[in-house]
Design a protein around this motif. Structure first.
Motif, short mmCIF file in Angstrom:
data_model
loop_
_atom_site.label_atom_id
_atom_site.label_comp_id
_atom_site.label_asym_id
_atom_site.label_seq_id
_atom_site.Cartn_x
_atom_site.Cartn_y
_atom_site.Cartn_z
N VAL A 61 0.84 -1.19 0.00
CA VAL A 61 0.00 0.00 0.00
C VAL A 61 0.87 1.24 0.00
N PHE A 62 0.49 2.21 -0.84
CA PHE A 62 1.15 3.51 -0.92
C PHE A 62 0.10 4.59 -0.67
N GLU A 63 0.50 5.66 -0.01
CA GLU A 63 -0.34 6.84 0.17
C GLU A 63 0.07 7.83 -0.91
N VAL A 64 -0.92 8.27 -1.70
CA VAL A 64 -0.66 9.15 -2.83
C VAL A 64 -1.46 10.43 -2.67
N GLU A 65 -0.83 11.55 -2.99
CA GLU A 65 -1.51 12.84 -2.96
C GLU A 65 -1.51 13.43 -4.35
N GLY A 66 -2.55 13.12 -5.13
CA GLY A 66 -2.69 13.68 -6.47
C GLY A 66 -1.76 13.06 -7.49
N GLY A 67 -1.99 13.44 -8.74
CA GLY A 67 -1.18 12.94 -9.83
C GLY A 67 -2.07 12.38 -10.93
N PHE A 68 -1.49 11.52 -11.76
CA PHE A 68 -2.20 10.93 -12.89
C PHE A 68 -1.90 9.45 -13.01
N ALA A 69 -2.88 8.71 -13.50
CA ALA A 69 -2.71 7.29 -13.81
C ALA A 69 -2.88 7.14 -15.32
N ASP A 70 -1.97 6.40 -15.93
CA ASP A 70 -2.00 6.19 -17.38
C ASP A 70 -1.93 4.69 -17.65
N VAL A 71 -3.02 4.15 -18.19
CA VAL A 71 -3.08 2.73 -18.56
C VAL A 71 -2.87 2.63 -20.06
N THR A 72 -1.86 1.86 -20.47
CA THR A 72 -1.57 1.64 -21.88
C THR A 72 -1.47 0.13 -22.11
N PRO A 73 -1.32 -0.30 -23.35
CA PRO A 73 -1.11 -1.73 -23.58
C PRO A 73 0.13 -2.27 -22.87
N ASP A 74 1.09 -1.39 -22.52
CA ASP A 74 2.31 -1.81 -21.84
C ASP A 74 2.14 -1.92 -20.33
N GLY A 75 1.05 -1.39 -19.76
CA GLY A 75 0.84 -1.47 -18.32
C GLY A 75 0.28 -0.19 -17.74
N LEU A 76 0.47 -0.01 -16.43
CA LEU A 76 -0.03 1.15 -15.69
C LEU A 76 1.14 1.93 -15.12
N THR A 77 1.12 3.24 -15.37
CA THR A 77 2.09 4.14 -14.76
C THR A 77 1.33 5.18 -13.97
N LEU A 79 1.97 8.67 -12.06
CA LEU A 79 2.86 9.80 -11.82
C LEU A 79 2.22 10.58 -10.69
N ALA A 80 2.74 10.43 -9.49
CA ALA A 80 2.14 11.02 -8.29
C ALA A 80 2.79 12.35 -7.95
N GLU A 81 1.99 13.30 -7.48
CA GLU A 81 2.54 14.56 -6.98
C GLU A 81 3.38 14.31 -5.73
N HIS A 82 2.90 13.37 -4.91
CA HIS A 82 3.63 12.96 -3.70
C HIS A 82 3.17 11.54 -3.37
N ALA A 83 4.10 10.67 -3.01
CA ALA A 83 3.74 9.28 -2.66
C ALA A 83 4.74 8.73 -1.67
N VAL A 84 4.23 7.94 -0.73
CA VAL A 84 5.07 7.25 0.26
C VAL A 84 4.47 5.88 0.51
N ALA A 85 5.32 4.95 0.94
CA ALA A 85 4.83 3.64 1.35
C ALA A 85 4.00 3.84 2.62
N ALA A 86 2.84 3.19 2.68
CA ALA A 86 1.98 3.30 3.85
C ALA A 86 2.59 2.54 5.01
#
Length: 88
Positions: A61-77, A79-86
């Motif tokens: 689990v990660f705590e994320v504060e904003g950003g974007f999720a991009d799903v493509t045929p290659d997978g999921l990326t 890009l978080a404004e801020h993220a840490v392991a929970a």
């Protein structure tokens, strides 16, 4: 064996996760969503919340504060404004 999804979680400071996983759940601005291998491509903004990585019966689990999720045929990326392991 089920197909795996390539997932990367990146913050401005560093890459927090990169690897093959079973599923990723996240909180988009329009609601929660889950991504498995072979998911249809889409992009969405993220709201503050948890990103839960499912892999071989284990949860990371990660705590994320904003950003974007991009799903493509290659997978999921994510890009978080801020993220840490929970903290468990």
């Amino acid at each position: 064996m089920a197909e795996k999804l390539h997932f990367s979680l990146v913050s401005p400071e560093r890459e927090l996760f990169s690897g093959e996983v079973d599923q990723v759940d996240a909180q988009g601005t329009e609601g929660g969503f889950g991504v498995l291998a072979g998911h249809a491509p889409f992009m969405t903004a993220l709201k503050a919340g948890q990103v839960v990585v499912h892999n071989d019966g284990q949860l990371t689990v990660f705590e994320v504060e904003g950003g974007f999720a991009d799903v493509t045929p290659d997978g999921l990326t994510i890009l978080a404004e801020h993220a840490v392991a929970a903290r468990g």
